[in-house]
Design a protein around this motif. Structure first.
Motif, mmCIF file in Angstrom:
data_model
loop_
_atom_site.group_PDB
_atom_site.id
_atom_site.type_symbol
_atom_site.label_atom_id
_atom_site.label_comp_id
_atom_site.label_asym_id
_atom_site.label_seq_id
_atom_site.Cartn_x
_atom_site.Cartn_y
_atom_site.Cartn_z
ATOM 1 N N SER A 1 0.828 -1.209 0.000
ATOM 2 C CA SER A 1 0.000 0.000 0.000
ATOM 3 C C SER A 1 0.867 1.266 0.000
ATOM 4 C CB SER A 1 -0.921 -0.019 1.220
ATOM 5 O OG SER A 1 -1.682 1.157 1.298
ATOM 6 N N ASN B 1 2.093 1.852 -3.387
ATOM 7 C CA ASN B 1 1.040 1.862 -4.411
ATOM 8 C C ASN B 1 1.133 0.651 -5.343
ATOM 9 O OD1 ASN B 1 -0.144 4.357 -3.589
ATOM 10 N ND2 ASN B 1 1.575 5.444 -4.562
ATOM 11 N N ARG C 1 -0.390 -3.001 -6.303
ATOM 12 C CA ARG C 1 -1.628 -3.781 -6.204
ATOM 13 C C ARG C 1 -1.292 -5.259 -6.006
ATOM 14 N NH1 ARG C 1 -5.801 -4.520 -11.315
ATOM 15 N NH2 ARG C 1 -7.274 -5.996 -10.299
#
Length: 524
Positions: free
Chosen positions: A489, A492, A494
């Motif tokens: 997270s 960034n 996924r």
């Protein structure tokens, strides 16, 4: 009673077979019951009481068709230690508590967990017990006088060495006669009850040729009463509960292992329905609760007597009941004659039992492998001999658990993998993919955490975790995955989960991992 599954199709022919096998086992159980009791530091009749009461109740309430219960050699070191430290009265309380623990184990389904005790631990303490029993008979074999039972093995051996000058040659002769019979009888008359003849003939020799020259059951213990004792409720106090719960738990655990092992051996010796382990522990528990109320010591399934029972043709638990009745009749009729039995005649019998239970071949085999199991084996063996069984089992299981965790830590593999055409089409080519194989639990979480920087250092916007071969995951494993999500997270990145097994999906949902990852990030 005859609605019991163990009595299906029972008939008169089966009863005749059980009658013969029960008498045969009873003949074997009489000398062993007395010998095990004496070696445990209590009077010989207490071993006979245990044989009668525990044998009857386990046959009636247990889960095996053929199990014969009673005092066993495996209990000798721990029972002797309790007698030396607390006394006979507290031994009865410890046995009573052990019975309660066994019932609780049965009701809680712990019987299945007994099978997870490592073989290196069981062989280690069994071999250690065999050494203690064998060397513990040096005094009786040699007829040494002035010996006092000590708590530790080395103290007893030093005491034996100090009293070697008191050797009684008549005792040695008596013991040698019994030892010779143990070696010779199986070859010339294999159908005769070996241990009974190895007890009776040396007794006759001592009575006829040198009466009064060797210590006997009569001179050492005052003989054996010609009846069963009355019911006596042990005086259990909070103080005694606090001091005796741990020895009682060890008795219960050892009793459970021995009983279930004996039942498994019985299953392998004869075709038909297998034993019910939960019921077996329940029967053992009730037997150990009731036996101390009549002066009996802790009991468990006896492998040798159970095997004898099967070889003699037993077809149901009735043989175990017959054995108990036979031993009871022996007390009522022949107890006075037991006073003439020399302690030296019992020494070779116990040495013979120790030799047979020593698991020599299995011990050597585990040593030859030279693995972590060898370390566990030797550690458990030495601690059993030089400290006590309680410490040996605890340390042995702890070492085995650590060894297991070390082995399992190498079973988790995080392997980079190429993207399939379907994955490129669905997620683009800005993706890294890793296959996670093996268990993700507290023993391997550190391995996963050490690889996390590598996972997150990929110059991609997405990471696919292929979990098709994820063997298991626990709370620590979930925390490790959660930490990966936190790190992803922040960058960034996924996280996408592929082929998560259905049985693991519910755990992901309960733990909140499913919502954090997002439904759209799970695919097959």
């Amino acid at each position: 009673m005859f609605k019991d599954q163990r009595f299906i199709d029972y008939n008169a022919s089966g009863f005749r077979k059980d009658l013969l096998s029960g008498i045969t086992v009873g003949i074997v159980a009489i000398p062993l019951g007395m010998a095990f009791a004496i070696a445990s530091g209590v009077k010989p009749e207490y071993g006979l009481y245990t044989t009668i009461i525990a044998g009857f109740l386990v046959a009636l309430l247990g889960g095996s068709r053929y199990q014969i219960a009673g005092p066993t050699g495996a209990f000798i070191p721990i029972l002797l230690a309790i007698v030396l430290q607390y006394g006979y009265e507290d031994l009865l309380i410890a046995g009573f508590l052990a019975g309660i623990f066994l019932v609780i184990m049965s009701l809680a389904g712990v019987s299945n967990l007994i099978h997870f005790v490592p073989r290196s631990v069981t062989i280690g303490f069994t071999s250690g017990i065999a050494i203690i029993i064998f060397t513990g008979q040096f005094g009786n074999f040699l007829g040494l006088s002035g010996l006092e039972s000590k708590e530790f093995f080395h103290e007893n051996m030093i005491d034996v060495a100090k009293h070697l000058h008191t050797v009684n040659l008549f005792s040695v002769l008596t013991a040698l006669v019994g030892l010779a019979l143990i070696f010779i009888l199986p070859k010339v008359a294999p159908r005769l009850p070996l241990l009974l003849f190895a007890l009776i003939i040396p007794t006759i020799v001592s009575v006829l040729f040198y009466p009064g020259k060797v210590e006997t059951i009569g001179t050492a213990f005052g003989g054996i009463p010609q009846s069963l004792p009355g019911l006596q409720i042990p005086k259990i106090t909070l103080t005694k509960l606090v001091s005796l719960w741990q020895p009682a738990l060890i008795i219960a655990a050892l009793g459970a292992i021995e009983s279930l092992l004996s039942a498994v051996v019985a299953d392998g010796m004869k075709e038909g329905p297998k034993h019910d382990s939960k019921r077996e522990l329940f029967g053992q528990g009730i037997a150990n609760i009731v036996s101390p109320l009549f002066g009996g010591i802790p009991a468990t399934g006896a492998i040798a007597r159970t095997a004898t029972n099967i070889r003699s043709g037993a077809v149901s638990p009735v043989s175990g009941i017959v054995q108990s009745v036979f031993v009871l009749l022996f007390i009522l009729v022949f107890a006075p004659f037991a006073s003439y039995i020399p302690l030296a005649a019992m020494a070779p019998i116990l040495m013979f039992v120790a030799w047979n239970m020593s698991a020599r071949k299995a011990f050597v085999h585990i040593l030859e492998v030279r693995s972590s199991d060898s370390i566990v084996l030797v550690t458990t063996f030495l601690l059993t001999i030089f400290i006590n069984l309680t410490v040996a089992v605890q340390i042995g299981i702890l070492l085995a658990a650590i060894s297991f965790l070390r082995k399992m830590s190498g079973k988790l593999h995080i392997v980079p993998d190429k993207l399939s055409d379907v994955e490129i089409h669905k997620f683009g080519d800005d993706v890294s993919k890793f296959i996670i194989e093996g268990p993700l639990f507290f023993g391997t979480a550190k391995v996963f955490e050490d690889r996390m920087p590598t996972l997150l250092s990929q110059d991609t916007a997405k990471i696919i975790l292929d979990l098709e071969h994820l063997a298991m995951i626990d709370a620590t494993g979930e925390a490790a995955l959660s930490a990966l999500l936190d790190g992803a997270s922040k960058k960034n990145v996924r996280i996408i989960v592929k082929k998560l097994p259905k049985e693991k999906l519910s755990m992901f949902k309960k733990s909140g991992l499913y919502d954090r990852i997002g439904e759209e990030n799970f695919f097959m």
